[in-house]
Design an enzyme around this catalytic site. Structure first.
Site, PDB file in Angstrom:
ATOM      1  N   THR A  52       4.911   5.671 -10.750  1.00  8.00           N
ATOM      2  CA  THR A  52       4.043   4.821 -11.545  1.00  8.00           C
ATOM      3  C   THR A  52       3.440   5.621 -12.699  1.00  8.00           C
ATOM      4  OG1 THR A  52       3.552   3.559  -9.538  1.00  8.00           O
ATOM      5  CG2 THR A  52       2.155   3.132 -11.424  1.00  8.00           C
ATOM      6  N   ASN A  82       8.103   1.723  -8.776  1.00  7.78           N
ATOM      7  CA  ASN A  82       7.693   1.991  -7.403  1.00  7.78           C
ATOM      8  C   ASN A  82       7.920   3.448  -7.041  1.00  7.78           C
ATOM      9  OD1 ASN A  82       6.386   1.223  -5.041  1.00  7.78           O
ATOM     10  ND2 ASN A  82       8.287   0.767  -3.989  1.00  7.78           N
ATOM     11  N   ASP A 101       7.173  -3.050  -1.430  1.00  8.08           N
ATOM     12  CA  ASP A 101       5.742  -3.357  -1.481  1.00  8.08           C
ATOM     13  C   ASP A 101       5.397  -4.672  -0.791  1.00  8.08           C
ATOM     14  OD1 ASP A 101       4.892  -1.054  -2.634  1.00  8.08           O
ATOM     15  OD2 ASP A 101       4.436  -1.892  -4.598  1.00  8.08           O
ATOM     16  N   SER A 147       0.187  -5.264  -5.094  1.00  5.41           N
ATOM     17  CA  SER A 147       0.180  -3.986  -5.795  1.00  5.41           C
ATOM     18  C   SER A 147      -1.187  -3.335  -5.677  1.00  5.41           C
ATOM     19  CB  SER A 147       0.513  -4.199  -7.276  1.00  5.41           C
ATOM     20  OG  SER A 147       0.330  -3.013  -8.021  1.00  5.41           O
TER      21      SER A 147
END
Length: 585
Positions: A390, A410, A432, A461
Site C-alpha cells: 500500500t 494489497n 481482504d 479496508s
C-alpha cells in the site's frame, strides 16, 4: 529559543504513552515553505502560500509538482502522483488495484470521499476459496487470478479529471507515461520484495516479461522499463474509462485471467463505477477530523479510539498508564471492526452508533485503569509486518484544495500476475474479504458475514486517508500498513495535537494493537524497558522489538503563520516531500 527535535518528540511520546528512543533521523527530503506569502489584500478567504506534496517516491512527488507548474490543481496533481506511484511502486500499488481519495474542494468548501475500492467478481464465492477439507485455500486467496478483484484505480483517475481537475487526463498522466517508457532505477525495496515473492511472480508469463526482461530478477541500480504499461496509460488518457475497462486493454485482462484459470466477465469490467460517499466527520479536542467512511474501517475505528481517549488528560499520566489506555481503546475499536464493518451497499453498518460519543463513553467505562482486558480467542500469533504494501500521498495547493489518498494492490506485488500486453499487475484484494468466517487473513485480521464476498461487493479496508483542521492548522495525513494503518494515522493525529511538525509526525516510533492477536506490537526502542515491565504487570503481552513499519506521508498548512510543510516517512528512503511557492500576483 532554538528548536529541539528530541524534546518536542519526547513530549508527543509522553502524550500517547510511548517512551522516547531515537529510532531514526528525519530525512533531508522533508520540506518547508518560508517565509510566508500573505493573502491578497481584501481577500475574503485565506489561501496557502503555494503547494505541498508528500509521497512515497521522489519521482511521484516531482510528477505532481510538474502538473502544478503546468496550471493544474491538487486534483490534477493527485492523478499524476497516483499514476506515477503505479509505475514506480508496483510493490505497493498500481492501476490493477484500487484506493480511496479524500478530497477538499476549496471553492465550494465540500469534502468528498471517492471510493475506488476493487469489487468482487461473481465467481468469487466463499466456496471458491476453500480446499477439499473446507479450509481456506491460502494460495488461491493471495496469488494469481482468483485473488484479484475488479480494479478501481483507473476509474478514479478518470473521475478526478472529469469532476475536479483543470487539465485533460492525458496531460496529468504524461509524467507517469514517460517514466514507464523510459524507466526508473530499481531501489532496494523492489528488489527485496521481488525476492520474497519470486516463486509466485515467475509463475506467470506476463509477469516474467516485465520483471525478467533481461533474464535476471530486478536488482538495485538497474532500470525497470514498462512499455506495455506506458501504452495502457496512454489509452486511458486518450479514451478515458473505455481505454481500460473496454476495448483492447479489457480484452487482454480478461484473456489473462482466463488463461490462468480465473473467471472474470466483460460486463463486470465495463460495469465498474467509483462511488462518491460522505466522509466521516467528528471532533477531537480542538480538531475537526474528516476521514474515511465504510467500506473503510479506519474512520470508524479512529472515531472510537479518539473519543474514548478524550475522557482522560493523557499528559498527567505516567508512560505505562498512558500506553495502557491507548491500547485498550485500540482493542475495543478493532473488536468492533471485526464484527460490524463491511460494504455499506450490501450490509447495514451501524456507523452512527459506533461513532457516537455515548457509545465511546460506554467503552471508556469498561476500561480498568491498571489492568488489561484479555482479548477473546487468543491466536497466539504476532501480527505480520506490513511495511511495504500500500502507499499514500498528501497534497495541498495554493487555492486550498487538498487530497489525502491511499492506494494499494494489497500484498507485495499484489497477486503477482501481470496481464500480458498491458503491464497491469493485478491486485490480490480478495483476501481482504472474510473468505472463511473467523479465519484470519494475511494481516492477522478476522472477519464474519458483514465482510463476506458477494458479486460487486467491496472488501473491507483499513485505509484511512484523513484531514484534520483546527483554528490554526490544516493537515492531510495517511499511511500504508494493512491493519496497522489505523493506528499509524491515530498516532499522527495525536502528534499534531501536541504541536509537532509534519516531519516529526512522520518519524515518530509506533505501537499497535488490533484485538486479535492479543499483543502490543512496538517498534524496537519505542517503549522503554521499565514501561514494558509495567505493562506486563497489568496483564499485557508486549512484543517490544519489532522492525519499523509503515510509510506515513503528511502535509500541513499553518494558517496562523501562512506556511506550508510536508513530512515523509524516514523508514522509506525514496520518499519525498516538496513545496512550491505560489506565483507572485
Amino acid at each position: 529559543m532554538p528548536f529541539d527535535l528530541r524534546a518536542r518528540t519526547a513530549m508527543m511520546l509522553l502524550a500517547v504513552g510511548l517512551s522516547f528512543a531515537p529510532v531514526m533521523a528525519a530525512p533531508a527530503t522533508s520540506s518547508t515553505l518560508e517565509p510566508p506569502v500573505p493573502a491578497p489584500s481584501g481577500s475574503s478567504r485565506a489561501t496557502p502560500p503555494g503547494a505541498v506534496i508528500a509521497s512515497a517516491h521522489a519521482l511521484s512527488t516531482d510528477a505532481g509538482m510538474e502538473i502544478i507548474r503546468a496550471g493544474g490543481n491538487a486534483f490534477d496533481a493527485a492523478i499524476a502522483v497516483s499514476a506515477t506511484l503505479s509505475v514506480v511502486e508496483p510493490i505497493s500499488s498500481g492501476i490493477g488495484g484500487g484506493g480511496f481519495f479524500l478530497l477538499h474542494d476549496a471553492r465550494t468548501g465540500r469534502d468528498v470521499f471517492v471510493d475506488a475500492r476493487e469489487t468482487a467478481p461473481e465467481s468469487a464465492t466463499p466456496a471458491a476459496f476453500l480446499d477439499g477439507k473446507g479450509e481456506l485455500n491460502r494460495d488461491r486467496s493471495v496469488n494469481g487470478p482468483w485473488s484479484a478483484g475488479i480494479p478501481g484505480l483507473p476509474a478514479a483517475l478518470v473521475h478526478l479529471a472529469e469532476r475536479y481537475g483543470r487539465l485533460p487526463l492525458k496531460t496529468s498522466l504524461a509524467p507517469a507515461i514517460r517514466i514507464a517508457r523510459e524507466g526508473f532505477p530499481i531501489y532496494a525495496r523492489l528488489e527485496r520484495g521481488y525476492g520474497s515473492r519470486r516463486e509466485v511472480m515467475e509463475r506467470y508469463r506476463g509477469t516474467r516479461a516485465v520483471f525478467l526482461a533481461d533474464g535476471t530478477p530486478p536488482q538495485v541500480g538497474e532500470t525497470l522499463r514498462q512499455p506495455d504499461l506506458a501504452r495502457t496509460l496512454e489509452l486511458l488518457g486518450e479514451k478515458g474509462f473505455d481505454g481500460f475497462y473496454r476495448g483492447d486493454v479489457a480484452k487482454k485482462l480478461l484473456a489473462s485471467v482466463k488463461e490462468e484459470g480465473g473467471k472474470w466477465r466483460a460486463d463486470e469490467l465495463a460495469g465498474y463505477r467509483v462511488k462518491e460517499r460522505e466522509p466521516l466527520c467528528f471532533k477531537y479536542r480542538g480538531w475537526d477530523v474528516t476521514t474515511a467512511p465504510p467500506p473503510s474501517s479506519g474512520g470508524v475505528a479512529m472515531a472510537q479510539i479518539l473519543q474514548i481517549l478524550e475522557g482522560w488528560d493523557l499528559s498527567k499520566l505516567d508512560p505505562a498508564q498512558r500506553t495502557h489506555l491507548v491500547v485498550e481503546a485500540m482493542r475495543r475499536a478493532y473488536r468492533d471492526r471485526t464484527i460490524y464493518l463491511g460494504d455499506p451497499d450490501f450490509v447495514q453498518v451501524p456507523v452512527a452508533r459506533l461513532t457516537s460519543r455515548e457509545y465511546a463513553a460506554g467503552l471508556r467505562a469498561s476500561i480498568h485503569p491498571d489492568k488489561a482486558l484479555p482479548s477473546a480467542l487468543l491466536s497466539g500469533k504476532p501480527a505480520p509486518l506490513e511495511d511495504d504494501e500500500t502507499t499514500h500521498f498528501s497534497i495541498i495547493d495554493a487555492d486550498g484544495n487538498r487530497v489525502s489518498a491511499t492506494q494499494t494492490v494489497n500484498l507485495l506485488y499484489g497477486s503477482g500476475l501481470v496481464a500480458p500486453g498491458t503491464g497491469v499487475l493485478l491486485n490480490n484484494e480478495m483476501d481482504d474479504f472474510a473468505l472463511r468466517p473467523g479465519t484470519p487473513n494475511a494481516f492477522g485480521v478476522m472477519g464474519f458475514e458483514a465482510n463476506a464476498p458477494k458479486a460487486g461487493k467491496r472488501m473491507l479496508s483499513s485505509m484511512t486517508p484523513s484531514f484534520i483542521e483546527s483554528k490554526d492548522k490544516v493537515a492531510a495525513i495517511g499511511a500504508p500498513g494493512g491493519s496497522r494503518i489505523i493506528t499509524e494515522v491515530l498516532l499522527g493525529i495525536l502528534a499534531y495535537d501536541d504541536g509537532l511538525a509534519p516531519q516529526q509526525v512522520a518519524a515518530l516510533p509506533r505501537i499497535h494493537h488490533q484485538w486479535m492477536p492479543d499483543v502490543i506490537s512496538a517498534e524496537a526502542g519505542a517503549l522503554a524497558p521499565e514501561t514494558v515491565k509495567a505493562l506486563e504487570a497489568m496483564g499485557h503481552k508486549v512484543n517490544a522489538a519489532e522492525q519499523p513499519w509503515g510509510n506515513l506521508q503528511t502535509v500541513a498548512w499553518d494558517k496562523a503563520g501562512n506556511t506550508l510543510e510536508g513530512g515523509t516517512d524516514p523508514r522509506n528512503p525514496v520518499g519525498k516531500a516538496d513545496v512550491m511557492p505560489a506565483p507572485s500576483k
